[in-house]
Design an enzyme around this catalytic site. Sequence first.
Site, short mmCIF file in Angstrom:
data_model
loop_
_atom_site.label_atom_id
_atom_site.label_comp_id
_atom_site.label_asym_id
_atom_site.label_seq_id
_atom_site.Cartn_x
_atom_site.Cartn_y
_atom_site.Cartn_z
CB SER A 1 -0.86 -0.04 1.27
OG SER A 1 -1.63 1.12 1.37
CG HIS B 1 -1.69 4.73 3.44
ND1 HIS B 1 -1.85 4.85 4.80
CD2 HIS B 1 -2.38 3.62 3.08
CE1 HIS B 1 -2.62 3.86 5.23
NE2 HIS B 1 -2.95 3.10 4.21
CB THR C 1 -10.19 5.35 -15.50
OG1 THR C 1 -11.25 5.06 -16.40
CG2 THR C 1 -9.23 6.35 -16.12
CB CYS D 1 -12.66 1.75 22.26
SG CYS D 1 -13.74 2.17 23.59
#
Length: 385
Positions: free
Chosen positions: A198, A200, A236, A324
């Site tokens: 990935s 990022h 695209t 949580c």
Amino acid sequence: MKWVYFDNNATTPVAPEVVEAMMPFFLNLWGNPSSMHAFGGQVARHIESAREKVAALIGADPSEIVFTSCGTESNNAAIRGAVEAMGRNVRILTSRVEHPAVLSPCRYLREHGYDVVEIGVDSEGRLDLDTLRRELASGPAVVSLMWANNETGVLFPIETIAPWVKAAGGILHTDAVQAVGKIPIDLRKVPVDMLSFSGHKLHAPKGIGVLYIRRKTRFVPWMLGGHQERGRRAGTENTPYIVGLGKACELAAAYLEEERTRVAALRDRLEQELLERCPDSRINGDRQYRLPNTTNMSFLYIEGEAILYHLSDLGIAASSGSACTSGSLEPSHVIRAMGVPYTAAHGSIRFSLSRYNTQHEVDYVIEKMPAIIHRLRVLSPFVRS
Ligand code: PLP
């Protein structure tokens, strides 16, 4: 406030060189790369150049690189694509400590009648290889095992596992979202069939991912539509992000050595000093065989979230392994699978560094942590007087 950002396994800052490489593809070169006219067509060669850079980082052939929207998409496409190609009776082998982007599709397939085995880990987060070998012996399987764990940084020995899966006639997919750009990966030497990563997580933007599919791997595409990506992923092409990812991969290759030396030294100093200065602290996971940028630490008798709030107030970004859920703070599935004792599991936090971090930032965290831990311990209902 200037942040000390030690949460790079969650996401990384986009490298300025990456932003610079992307800009022309928003402003001028915005044509559709599949167009017949030269205005669009000129963009296609930039996509191919990015594909070559991405392939080079992991020792792949450019034709084996499929651009996707994120690591989650790559994982889903790999698992479902391989399962569909292998047929109804195929078994699915994965581990208990995978990211939800692998566990959820596997559990979905279980609900739809597939036999899914989640293999456990030991107290150091190391995969139970004996069980894997036993399971591989009992029939064709799609195997999805992560290269590096996002919470602890612990590495699975994919180099060892890949030939086993091959010999058993299975398909091996590895979620390498946390590994690519942090450790050397050479797919000419490691026969995995599919690998996800990935953008990022390695200083490219969010919204771009890669699925590597080795030539001749059985795979049924999931995203149907146009013929982009050689029919393996319709839609695209996201040209600016693809170009940005190409640049990020080029930079990652150049910084790989620094990651293993300078970044690892910063991480080691951070954890060593914290272990010494904060009583009742420990490292979760194998310290030898793990990513150079990650440490997962437990501070006994206190909640990880409480530590994170205090750190955040001081401009320090880290993360906890806990989620949580319904008002109760449960330790993560990774920490639970490792059998980390209750008093330690709740106080687990992760620091994950990058090439942009400095010694000065590490010193700042080392200076601030002991007082935070002390203050929380005074308030802790778990601390025995
Ligand atoms: N796999 C691992 C190991 C991850 O750490 C992450 C993100 O944290 C993902 C998959 C999902 O990647 P993305 O955010 O690109 O969908």
